[in-house]
Design a protein around this motif. Structure first.
Motif: not given
Length: 267
Positions: A40, A45, A78
């Protein structure tokens, strides 16, 4: 409580959903899966607590398989990871190697319970804004690996051991304060690649045991208690360092902002 394991107990993902790869752990009630890949590429996340596959609902109960589970594309985007309370096992280094990970939404640190790999109260995953809980007694392998934005760190009193690679490749780390309780830095690569490291403060009155080559390729100034200056200079492997007495303004402060509890993962 949270456990941690250092071996790769799975070899492939059984299915992928929404940027996550999973491995089925149990098809018996309560059904469980392990999160084995994060692809992702969003900044924030959110690891789901449950996932549905082939019409069956599974609890997400473990994270990781020995090394980092974050793909190369995801690691550079992230900034925060939400970990649900269903997670019982986090593998060492599973969430490492994210240079921009921070502690938004109080995602502060991951602390293990006792098992065959680690001692009780070992911090195994931190990031650039982590405040280490005062319940922690050990910093685990590669806990802050490649935290490129980490500039300063204060390790709280109570920590006795810092393990292999704990701060390795923290290229912006310029100063670190190590507590009076510290006794063991026996792993050689703790500060490997910390190219900006200029000051290391040791508050232990007895010189901790250190590995040969602890500051290999680095040249930080080592500050120690004034009354222990001679002891440090005579201790094994300390002789080649620039060792000075701690300035008064840097005296130890035993007050900490604690954000997480021992043995638990907080989102």
């Amino acid at each position: 409580s949270v456990s941690t394991f250092a071996y790769d107990f799975v070899f492939a993902n059984d299915f992928h959903i929404d940027g996550f790869g999973y491995r089925i752990i149990s098809n018996n009630e309560p059904r469980a899966v392990g999160l084995m890949e994060i692809a992702d590429c969003t900044e924030d996340v959110v690891i789901p607590a449950t996932v549905t596959y082939n019409g069956l609902q599974y609890i997400v109960s473990t994270v990781g398989r020995g090394g980092s589970i974050i793909t190369n594309d995801a690691r550079i985007t992230i900034k925060s990871i939400f970990i649900p309370k269903t997670i019982q096992v986090v593998n060492m280094r599973a969430l490492s190697d994210c240079p921009y990970l921070d502690s938004r939404n109080d995602c502060n640190a991951i602390v293990t319970s006792k098992d065959w790999v680690s001692s009780a109260n070992t911090l195994i995953a931190g990031c650039q804004t982590t405040t280490i809980p005062n319940s922690v007694t050990e910093i685990g392998d590669y806990a802050f690996y490649r935290c490129d934005s980490l500039k300063h760190m204060t390790v709280p009193n109570g920590v006795t051991t810092i393990n292999n690679g704990a701060f390795s490749e923290c290229s912006s780390l310029s100063s670190i304060k190590l507590p009076e309780s510290l006794t063991n830095l026996s792993q050689q690569w703790i500060f490997d690649g910390c190219t900006s490291l200029k000051e290391v403060f040791f508050f232990a009155k007895t010189p901790p045991y250190i590995a040969y080559g602890m500051f290999r390729g680095l040249n930080p100034t080592i500050f120690v208690p004034k009354e222990s200056l001679d002891a440090y200079k005579k201790a094994l492997y300390w002789q080649d360092f620039d060792i000075q007495a701690i300035p008064y303004k840097s005296q130890w402060c035993d007050t900490w902002n604690i954000l997480v509890e021992t043995g638990s993962v907080h989102p």
